[in-house]
Scaffold this active site. Sequence first.
Site, PDB file in Angstrom:
ATOM      1  N   ARG A 184       0.848  -1.199   0.000  1.00  0.00           N
ATOM      2  CA  ARG A 184       0.000   0.000   0.000  1.00  0.00           C
ATOM      3  C   ARG A 184       0.881   1.246   0.000  1.00  0.00           C
ATOM      4  O   ARG A 184       0.628   2.205  -0.699  1.00  0.00           O
ATOM      5  CB  ARG A 184      -0.947   0.027   1.216  1.00  0.00           C
ATOM      6  CG  ARG A 184      -1.695   1.355   1.291  1.00  0.00           C
ATOM      7  CD  ARG A 184      -2.780   1.503   2.355  1.00  0.00           C
ATOM      8  NE  ARG A 184      -2.814   0.544   3.400  1.00  0.00           N
ATOM      9  CZ  ARG A 184      -2.032   0.582   4.508  1.00  0.00           C
ATOM     10  NH1 ARG A 184      -1.168   1.566   4.665  1.00  0.00           N
ATOM     11  NH2 ARG A 184      -2.136  -0.349   5.414  1.00  0.00           N
ATOM     12  N   TYR A 196     -16.678  17.962 -14.247  1.00  0.00           N
ATOM     13  CA  TYR A 196     -16.990  16.546 -14.446  1.00  0.00           C
ATOM     14  C   TYR A 196     -18.054  16.113 -13.429  1.00  0.00           C
ATOM     15  O   TYR A 196     -17.919  16.401 -12.232  1.00  0.00           O
ATOM     16  CB  TYR A 196     -15.710  15.720 -14.281  1.00  0.00           C
ATOM     17  CG  TYR A 196     -15.936  14.228 -14.378  1.00  0.00           C
ATOM     18  CD1 TYR A 196     -16.233  13.636 -15.603  1.00  0.00           C
ATOM     19  CD2 TYR A 196     -15.879  13.429 -13.256  1.00  0.00           C
ATOM     20  CE1 TYR A 196     -16.464  12.273 -15.688  1.00  0.00           C
ATOM     21  CE2 TYR A 196     -16.103  12.058 -13.340  1.00  0.00           C
ATOM     22  CZ  TYR A 196     -16.399  11.492 -14.563  1.00  0.00           C
ATOM     23  OH  TYR A 196     -16.630  10.145 -14.648  1.00  0.00           O
ATOM     24  N   ASP A 205      -7.637  19.686 -13.641  1.00  0.00           N
ATOM     25  CA  ASP A 205      -7.944  18.368 -14.177  1.00  0.00           C
ATOM     26  C   ASP A 205      -7.567  18.415 -15.658  1.00  0.00           C
ATOM     27  O   ASP A 205      -8.227  19.058 -16.474  1.00  0.00           O
ATOM     28  CB  ASP A 205      -9.445  18.069 -13.993  1.00  0.00           C
ATOM     29  CG  ASP A 205      -9.825  16.665 -14.480  1.00  0.00           C
ATOM     30  OD1 ASP A 205      -9.136  16.141 -15.368  1.00  0.00           O
ATOM     31  OD2 ASP A 205     -10.832  16.122 -13.989  1.00  0.00           O
ATOM     32  N   LYS A 221      -8.581   7.520 -19.392  1.00  0.00           N
ATOM     33  CA  LYS A 221      -8.874   8.122 -20.698  1.00  0.00           C
ATOM     34  C   LYS A 221      -7.629   8.080 -21.600  1.00  0.00           C
ATOM     35  O   LYS A 221      -7.219   7.013 -21.979  1.00  0.00           O
ATOM     36  CB  LYS A 221      -9.417   9.525 -20.490  1.00  0.00           C
ATOM     37  CG  LYS A 221     -10.463   9.645 -19.356  1.00  0.00           C
ATOM     38  CD  LYS A 221     -11.778   8.936 -19.669  1.00  0.00           C
ATOM     39  CE  LYS A 221     -12.687   8.778 -18.449  1.00  0.00           C
ATOM     40  NZ  LYS A 221     -13.019  10.004 -17.735  1.00  0.00           N
TER      41      LYS A 221
HETATM   42  C1  LIG Z   1     -13.504  10.338 -16.395  1.00  0.00           C
HETATM   43  C2  LIG Z   1     -13.114  11.595 -15.767  1.00  0.00           C
HETATM   44  C3  LIG Z   1     -12.864  11.690 -14.395  1.00  0.00           C
HETATM   45  C4  LIG Z   1     -13.062  10.514 -13.443  1.00  0.00           C
HETATM   46  O1  LIG Z   1     -12.173   9.488 -13.695  1.00  0.00           O
HETATM   47  P1  LIG Z   1     -12.507   7.926 -13.409  1.00  0.00           P
HETATM   48  O2  LIG Z   1     -11.256   7.259 -13.820  1.00  0.00           O
HETATM   49  O3  LIG Z   1     -13.703   7.573 -14.218  1.00  0.00           O
HETATM   50  O4  LIG Z   1     -12.784   7.827 -11.941  1.00  0.00           O
HETATM   51  C5  LIG Z   1     -12.453  12.910 -13.890  1.00  0.00           C
HETATM   52  N1  LIG Z   1     -12.310  13.989 -14.687  1.00  0.00           N
HETATM   53  C6  LIG Z   1     -12.558  13.932 -16.010  1.00  0.00           C
HETATM   54  C7  LIG Z   1     -12.385  15.158 -16.831  1.00  0.00           C
HETATM   55  C8  LIG Z   1     -12.963  12.746 -16.601  1.00  0.00           C
HETATM   56  O5  LIG Z   1     -13.225  12.704 -17.912  1.00  0.00           O
END
Ligand SMILES: *Cc1c(COP(=O)(O)O)cnc(C)c1O
Length: 389
Positions: A44, A96, A168, A193
Amino acid sequence: MSATKIIHSIPSDPLTGAISVPVYQTSTFIQEAPGVNKGFDYARSNNPTRKVLEDVVAQLEAGHSGFAFATGLAAIDAVLKLLSAGDEIVAVDDIYGGAYRLFTHVYEKLGVSVRYVDTTDVDNVAEAVTSKTNLIWIESPTNPTLKVSDIEAIATIAKSVNALLVVDNTFASPIAQKPIELGADIVIHSGTKYIGGHSDLVAGLVITKTVTLSEKLKFIQNASGGILGPWDCFLTIRGIETLDIRYKKQCENALKVALFLKEQEAVQEVFYPGLTSHKNHEIAKKQQSGLYGGIVSFTLKEDTQEGANRFVTNTNYFKLAESLGGVKSLLCHPAQMTHASIPRDIRLKAGIKDSLIRLSCGIEQAEDLIEDLSTTLQICNPAKELLFV
Ligand SMILES: *Cc1c(COP(=O)(O)O)cnc(C)c1O
């Protein structure tokens, strides 16, 4: 960071010479004496495969340290744990949906307040911050209408009130945009992504700018324990090896698709920051190194959910699914999918019309993607088809 530097920032295994990073599938590490170890004691706290990923993403984002989490939301959650009751966040209104849910239903309950503003206008941010603001939270570009905010200008505002700026950077990826170089303190990614890039894992990443922030995040990561497992760390590293070439191809495809859609009779409006007609194009151009991402959104002249449904169920290469950024093209209907939990009037205010469709362009041949869209528009437009009979 060039493709060469990215690829060679991933080390080969010093122990065996293995060219790819080994998956250390272990929970614990043998100690020579209590507290005497090779830098790893419990998985961890640290794991050699995860350490490679964390070091690589720190370099990718020009930060001090990187941290890998089980999902993007776990990464966002770890950053919010920097706050205490009574603290304030100023956040982008087009945030988001998962982040909105976490802020509203978990952190507001614990005494953190959040103010949402349209951060594409820097004055709104300047007006919203107070002496109690600890975090300014932005996404750029946003989902799904691809609004772009001026990171450098917002970083200046953050400094003036001693707040941290969190960006982000999921949609831009480190290939198009490096928020830390523009003044941000923390960058987060949904590694699910573009960074993973193959729609085969969920992952989250945090990158910190300073030693102090790194120490705090390291503490939170170990204390809360939402880490990414070694196998998914390996897959994410493998994704990063091709990130540069994939992202550039996706941008190239998206621009061609956006230009095509703009010319279509049945299409009302096209959202793509790479188009000069996009209202934040100049800021995008300034901070995104000429790359505008693989996401294109558009609305239909027939602005109904039925119209959108007909479109999204008739494409061939664009598969109907949530998520984005992978090598295979996807499409979704935000009103019924990613943004279904948002009341219709609020959704419409954010520019998410009933017929808005979001495309995530993959790395297929652009001509094939355009042909797919063209055929679908014809299927959805029987009146026009009659003219050809
Ligand atoms: C998908 C996404 C998230 C969340 O990520 P997960 O891996 O689905 O938890 C946060 N910010 C943006 C801009 C996203 O597209």
